[in-house]
Design a protein around this motif. Structure first.
Motif, short mmCIF file in Angstrom:
data_model
loop_
_atom_site.label_atom_id
_atom_site.label_comp_id
_atom_site.label_asym_id
_atom_site.label_seq_id
_atom_site.Cartn_x
_atom_site.Cartn_y
_atom_site.Cartn_z
N GLN A 8 0.82 -1.21 0.00
CA GLN A 8 0.00 0.00 0.00
C GLN A 8 0.85 1.26 0.00
OE1 GLN A 8 -2.05 0.80 3.75
NE2 GLN A 8 -0.83 -0.79 4.74
N PRO A 12 1.88 4.15 -6.85
CA PRO A 12 1.14 3.54 -7.96
C PRO A 12 1.45 4.24 -9.28
CG PRO A 12 -0.30 4.98 -6.72
CD PRO A 12 1.02 4.98 -5.99
N PRO A 90 -10.44 5.40 0.99
CA PRO A 90 -10.18 4.17 0.22
C PRO A 90 -9.73 4.49 -1.21
CG PRO A 90 -12.31 4.08 1.36
CD PRO A 90 -11.82 5.48 1.47
N TYR A 91 -8.92 3.60 -1.75
CA TYR A 91 -8.43 3.70 -3.13
C TYR A 91 -7.64 4.99 -3.36
CZ TYR A 91 -11.88 0.01 -3.69
OH TYR A 91 -12.59 -1.14 -3.54
N THR A 92 -6.96 5.44 -2.34
CA THR A 92 -6.11 6.62 -2.49
C THR A 92 -4.69 6.27 -2.07
OG1 THR A 92 -6.72 7.35 -0.26
CG2 THR A 92 -7.97 8.28 -2.10
N PHE A 93 -3.80 7.21 -2.29
CA PHE A 93 -2.39 7.01 -1.98
C PHE A 93 -1.89 8.20 -1.17
CE2 PHE A 93 2.06 7.87 -3.33
CZ PHE A 93 2.65 6.80 -2.70
N HIS A 169 -1.04 3.76 9.13
CA HIS A 169 -1.69 3.06 8.02
C HIS A 169 -1.49 1.55 8.13
CE1 HIS A 169 -1.95 7.09 6.48
NE2 HIS A 169 -2.52 6.68 5.35
N GLN A 173 -4.40 -1.33 8.59
CA GLN A 173 -4.49 -2.46 7.67
C GLN A 173 -4.49 -3.79 8.42
OE1 GLN A 173 -4.91 -2.39 4.39
NE2 GLN A 173 -4.83 -4.61 4.15
#
Length: 227
Positions: A8, A12, A90-93, A169, A173
């Protein structure tokens, strides 16, 4: 599928293009620009009040010469808070989990404070390397120690921000994975673990804001020594 918990934190990319640039530029799109009207809406008024309060609190102990950094410190604070908070969605960096980015922010700003001190008041800036009243035999050792501590400052800034966000983070998780694993086997324990996860998420929101404030606050303290 994520093969490791640390995946994570990998930057990306899409079609070979790193998406960290979009993550860095996105916060500026989210903040509204104050219009030319006399009266602003509630969001802009709250945003302006927060930035003014933070700037006044931050620059209170600084000399008048350090007030030139007000716009830079306020912008950096808003930038870091927004990036840290967006990373919790969610779905972020989160770009600030990358040590390279944090060091890219810390080193130039720290170096600017040192250069300002050496240019404006070199005697006072060099005097910080030797505390007053030091015994003569300890002078060489203390100068070496203070010099090392001076050059460690930007590393401490970058590592502190990276380590706190990465640890938070990663812990979220781990607990979230435990909730999904325990849910079919022990629903009661899973619900209690989910409550802990919710509280930890609120704590991570506070950490995201506090770490951005600490980063800028330490920079202002370094500037205070050199103005």
């Amino acid at each position: 599928m994520m093969m490791s918990f640390f995946d994570q934190f990998a930057s990306p990319s899409f079609l070979g293009v790193p998406l960290i640039a979009i993550a860095i530029a996105l916060p500026w799109v989210l903040f509204p620009t104050p219009p030319s009207r006399w009266l602003n809406n509630r969001l802009i008024t709250l945003q302006t009040w927060f930035i003014n309060r933070f700037t006044n609190q931050l620059l209170l102990p600084l000399n008048v010469g350090g007030h030139k950094w007000a716009l830079l410190f306020a912008s950096l604070m808003v930038f870091l808070i927004t990036i840290n908070m967006l990373g919790l969605l969610p779905y972020t960096f989160t770009p600030t989990t990358q040590l390279s980015l944090n060091m890219g922010l810390a080193v130039p700003l720290w170096l600017a404070t040192v250069i300002i001190g050496m240019r404006n008041q070199p005697t006072v800036a060099l005097g910080h390397l030797l505390p007053e009243g030091t015994p003569i035999p300890l002078i060489p050792v203390l100068i070496i120690i203070e010099t090392i501590s001076l050059f460690i400052r930007p590393l401490a800034l970058g590592v502190r921000l990276t380590a706190n966000l990465t640890a938070g983070h990663l812990l979220i998780q781990l607990i979230a994975t435990a909730v999904f694993v325990l849910l079919p086997m022990m629903p009661t324990v899973a619900i209690l673990t989910g409550a802990v996860l919710f509280l930890l998420t609120l704590l991570e929101v506070a950490v995201a804001m506090i770490q951005a404030y600490v980063f800028v606050l330490l920079l202002s303290l370094y500037l205070q020594e050199n103005v």
